[in-house]
Design a protein around this motif. Structure first.
Motif, PDB file in Angstrom:
ATOM      1  N   GLY A 137       0.783  -1.283  -0.120  1.00  0.00           N
ATOM      2  CA  GLY A 137       0.169   0.039   0.066  1.00  0.00           C
ATOM      3  C   GLY A 137       0.827   1.133   0.242  1.00  0.00           C
ATOM      4  N   HIS A 138       2.365   1.171   0.678  1.00  0.00           N
ATOM      5  CA  HIS A 138       2.863   2.620   1.050  1.00  0.00           C
ATOM      6  C   HIS A 138       2.879   3.332  -0.423  1.00  0.00           C
ATOM      7  N   VAL A 139       3.884   1.702  -1.199  1.00  0.00           N
ATOM      8  CA  VAL A 139       4.605   1.183  -2.495  1.00  0.00           C
ATOM      9  C   VAL A 139       3.918   2.002  -3.935  1.00  0.00           C
ATOM     10  N   VAL A 140       2.580   1.366  -3.123  1.00  0.00           N
ATOM     11  CA  VAL A 140       1.681   1.749  -4.004  1.00  0.00           C
ATOM     12  C   VAL A 140       1.269   3.621  -4.809  1.00  0.00           C
ATOM     13  N   ALA A 141       0.786   4.250  -3.152  1.00  0.00           N
ATOM     14  CA  ALA A 141       0.416   5.405  -3.299  1.00  0.00           C
ATOM     15  C   ALA A 141       1.396   6.252  -3.487  1.00  0.00           C
ATOM     16  N   SER A 142       2.764   5.564  -2.957  1.00  0.00           N
ATOM     17  CA  SER A 142       3.920   6.733  -2.970  1.00  0.00           C
ATOM     18  C   SER A 142       3.913   6.953  -4.740  1.00  0.00           C
ATOM     19  N   THR A 143       3.946   5.464  -5.416  1.00  0.00           N
ATOM     20  CA  THR A 143       4.480   5.917  -6.764  1.00  0.00           C
ATOM     21  C   THR A 143       3.063   7.048  -7.710  1.00  0.00           C
ATOM     22  N   LEU A 144       1.801   6.509  -6.782  1.00  0.00           N
ATOM     23  CA  LEU A 144       0.861   7.015  -8.240  1.00  0.00           C
ATOM     24  C   LEU A 144       1.553   9.020  -7.061  1.00  0.00           C
ATOM     25  N   ARG A 145       1.641   9.363  -6.653  1.00  0.00           N
ATOM     26  CA  ARG A 145       1.805  10.997  -6.151  1.00  0.00           C
ATOM     27  C   ARG A 145       3.317  11.012  -6.809  1.00  0.00           C
ATOM     28  N   ASN A 146       4.071  10.403  -7.518  1.00  0.00           N
ATOM     29  CA  ASN A 146       4.629  10.984  -8.074  1.00  0.00           C
ATOM     30  C   ASN A 146       4.435  10.567  -8.764  1.00  0.00           C
ATOM     31  N   LEU A 147       3.517   9.873  -9.942  1.00  0.00           N
ATOM     32  CA  LEU A 147       2.877  10.258 -10.823  1.00  0.00           C
ATOM     33  C   LEU A 147       2.765  11.594 -11.545  1.00  0.00           C
ATOM     34  N   ALA A 148       2.043  11.774 -10.384  1.00  0.00           N
ATOM     35  CA  ALA A 148       1.221  13.329  -9.930  1.00  0.00           C
ATOM     36  C   ALA A 148       1.738  14.771 -10.405  1.00  0.00           C
ATOM     37  N   THR A 149       3.086  14.058  -9.932  1.00  0.00           N
ATOM     38  CA  THR A 149       3.969  15.562  -8.964  1.00  0.00           C
ATOM     39  C   THR A 149       4.838  16.126 -10.271  1.00  0.00           C
ATOM     40  N   SER A 150       5.249  14.014 -10.920  1.00  0.00           N
ATOM     41  CA  SER A 150       6.050  13.979 -12.256  1.00  0.00           C
ATOM     42  C   SER A 150       4.525  15.230 -13.384  1.00  0.00           C
ATOM     43  N   ALA A 151       3.587  15.114 -13.410  1.00  0.00           N
ATOM     44  CA  ALA A 151       3.137  15.472 -14.438  1.00  0.00           C
ATOM     45  C   ALA A 151       2.095  16.929 -14.186  1.00  0.00           C
ATOM     46  N   VAL A 152       2.600  17.610 -12.838  1.00  0.00           N
ATOM     47  CA  VAL A 152       2.918  19.198 -12.290  1.00  0.00           C
ATOM     48  C   VAL A 152       3.944  19.916 -13.126  1.00  0.00           C
ATOM     49  N   LEU A 153       4.961  18.989 -12.523  1.00  0.00           N
ATOM     50  CA  LEU A 153       6.772  19.655 -13.137  1.00  0.00           C
ATOM     51  C   LEU A 153       6.548  19.073 -14.212  1.00  0.00           C
ATOM     52  N   ILE A 154       6.216  18.089 -14.808  1.00  0.00           N
ATOM     53  CA  ILE A 154       6.481  18.410 -16.785  1.00  0.00           C
ATOM     54  C   ILE A 154       4.945  19.492 -17.096  1.00  0.00           C
ATOM     55  N   THR A 155       4.378  20.101 -16.866  1.00  0.00           N
ATOM     56  CA  THR A 155       3.210  21.068 -17.301  1.00  0.00           C
ATOM     57  C   THR A 155       4.171  22.021 -16.815  1.00  0.00           C
TER      58      THR A 155
ATOM     59  N   ALA B   4       8.981   6.679 -20.576  1.00  0.00           N
ATOM     60  CA  ALA B   4       7.746   6.651 -19.020  1.00  0.00           C
ATOM     61  C   ALA B   4       7.819   5.273 -18.452  1.00  0.00           C
ATOM     62  N   ALA B   5       8.000   4.040 -19.074  1.00  0.00           N
ATOM     63  CA  ALA B   5       8.708   3.411 -17.785  1.00  0.00           C
ATOM     64  C   ALA B   5       9.717   3.322 -17.623  1.00  0.00           C
ATOM     65  N   LEU B   6      11.004   3.583 -18.296  1.00  0.00           N
ATOM     66  CA  LEU B   6      11.732   3.608 -17.306  1.00  0.00           C
ATOM     67  C   LEU B   6      12.061   4.516 -16.127  1.00  0.00           C
ATOM     68  N   LEU B   7      11.095   6.088 -16.288  1.00  0.00           N
ATOM     69  CA  LEU B   7      10.254   6.374 -14.766  1.00  0.00           C
ATOM     70  C   LEU B   7       9.546   5.681 -14.024  1.00  0.00           C
ATOM     71  N   LEU B   8       8.764   4.851 -14.566  1.00  0.00           N
ATOM     72  CA  LEU B   8       7.817   4.447 -13.362  1.00  0.00           C
ATOM     73  C   LEU B   8       9.187   2.978 -12.547  1.00  0.00           C
ATOM     74  N   ALA B   9      10.112   2.589 -13.583  1.00  0.00           N
ATOM     75  CA  ALA B   9      11.111   1.508 -12.535  1.00  0.00           C
ATOM     76  C   ALA B   9      12.236   2.450 -11.653  1.00  0.00           C
ATOM     77  N   PHE B  10      11.801   3.615 -12.381  1.00  0.00           N
ATOM     78  CA  PHE B  10      12.884   4.263 -11.122  1.00  0.00           C
ATOM     79  C   PHE B  10      12.098   4.601 -10.102  1.00  0.00           C
ATOM     80  N   VAL B  11      10.866   4.387 -10.079  1.00  0.00           N
ATOM     81  CA  VAL B  11      10.551   5.780  -9.155  1.00  0.00           C
ATOM     82  C   VAL B  11       9.902   4.364  -8.199  1.00  0.00           C
ATOM     83  N   LEU B  12       9.587   3.279  -8.443  1.00  0.00           N
ATOM     84  CA  LEU B  12       9.332   1.803  -7.849  1.00  0.00           C
ATOM     85  C   LEU B  12      10.936   1.633  -7.244  1.00  0.00           C
TER      86      LEU B  12
END
Length: 253
Positions: free
Chosen positions: A106-124, A144-152
């Motif tokens: 649960g911690h890992v998945v929630a953290s990944t979702l937060r990271n993806l949202a923050t990355s979207a804001v940064l890219i914007t 996208a796959a590499l960024l996700l792998a790095f986050v995980l």
């Protein structure tokens, strides 16, 4: 309900718990968003004119900032895991009819979702400053796959740290994750650094991952950096995942 579907359901419950806890701490949300965005504006507006990279500096620096943002966000997982361990929440969950490891998932998945949202804001924000990625469909998927792998990978490492450290010590990881990208190719080329520092800059995870992500986003050739990036992400992720499982089981004895 099968064991697999039960595990997924339990993990979903833990993810919702972490998401709700994040929403209750507005200050952490603001910090997670403002630190990377603030660094982006500082480097592009303050330092960008003095750093020569052979092209627009925002294009050069953006991949490294994405990784810094991901590492910073992932490191906060260590604090939340350490708080759960210290407060006894993890032990209380073990008394319930759920798979204990879903607490970590649960911690890992929630953290990944937060990271993806923050990355979207940064890219914007970067697009507003002139960031112009030129990926093909294949390289966009690879980025996208590499960024996700790095986050995980970094999230599992942070989870392991949270199981081993106190909340106070775990919070110190944020300083390390912010420092490491500076000694890599994230902001300047390693060959511009002192000779004694170049070796470290070229052989730490942020450099190959940054180079590969930059190539994928800007239409370049990743070369050996792509394979090195994958190897680093898999290696760090495996250490974090296996280490977390071992430590978590050890705490049950």
């Amino acid at each position: 309900m099968t064991s697999a579907s039960l595990y997924v359901a339990n993990t979903g419950t833990m993810v919702r718990r972490e998401v709700f806890r994040t929403m209750r701490t507005v200050d952490s949300i603001v910090i997670s968003l403002m630190v990377p965005v603030g660094i982006l504006f500082a480097f592009v507006w303050v330092f960008g004119g003095a750093i020569q990279t052979g092209g627009g500096y925002v294009n050069y620096v953006m991949p490294g900032l994405l990784l810094m943002c991901a590492a910073f966000g992932s490191s906060q997982t260590a604090v939340s895991v350490a708080q759960d361990v210290k407060s006894g929440v993890v032990d209380r969950f073990r008394t319930m009819p759920i798979a204990g490891s879903t607490v970590l998932a649960g911690h890992v998945v929630a953290s990944t979702l937060r990271n993806l949202a923050t990355s979207a804001v940064l890219i914007t924000c970067a697009l507003l400053l002139g960031f112009r990625p030129q990926p093909t469909l294949g390289s966009a998927f690879a980025a996208a796959a590499l960024l996700l792998a790095f986050v995980l990978a970094f999230t599992w490492l942070s989870t392991l740290a949270g199981l081993l450290l106190s909340p106070e010590a775990a919070s110190g990881l944020t300083s390390a994750t912010i420092f490491l990208p500076y000694v890599s190719s994230a902001f300047v080329k390693p060959e511009t650094m002192p000779a004694w520092l170049q070796g470290f800059a070229e052989h730490q995870p942020f450099t190959p991952v940054t180079e590969a992500l930059r190539a994928f986003l800007l239409g370049g050739d990743a070369g050996t950096s792509g394979w090195s990036a994958v190897a680093w992400c898999l290696g760090l992720g495996l250490v974090g995942w296996v280490g977390s499982a071992v430590v978590f089981r050890g705490r049950r004895r």
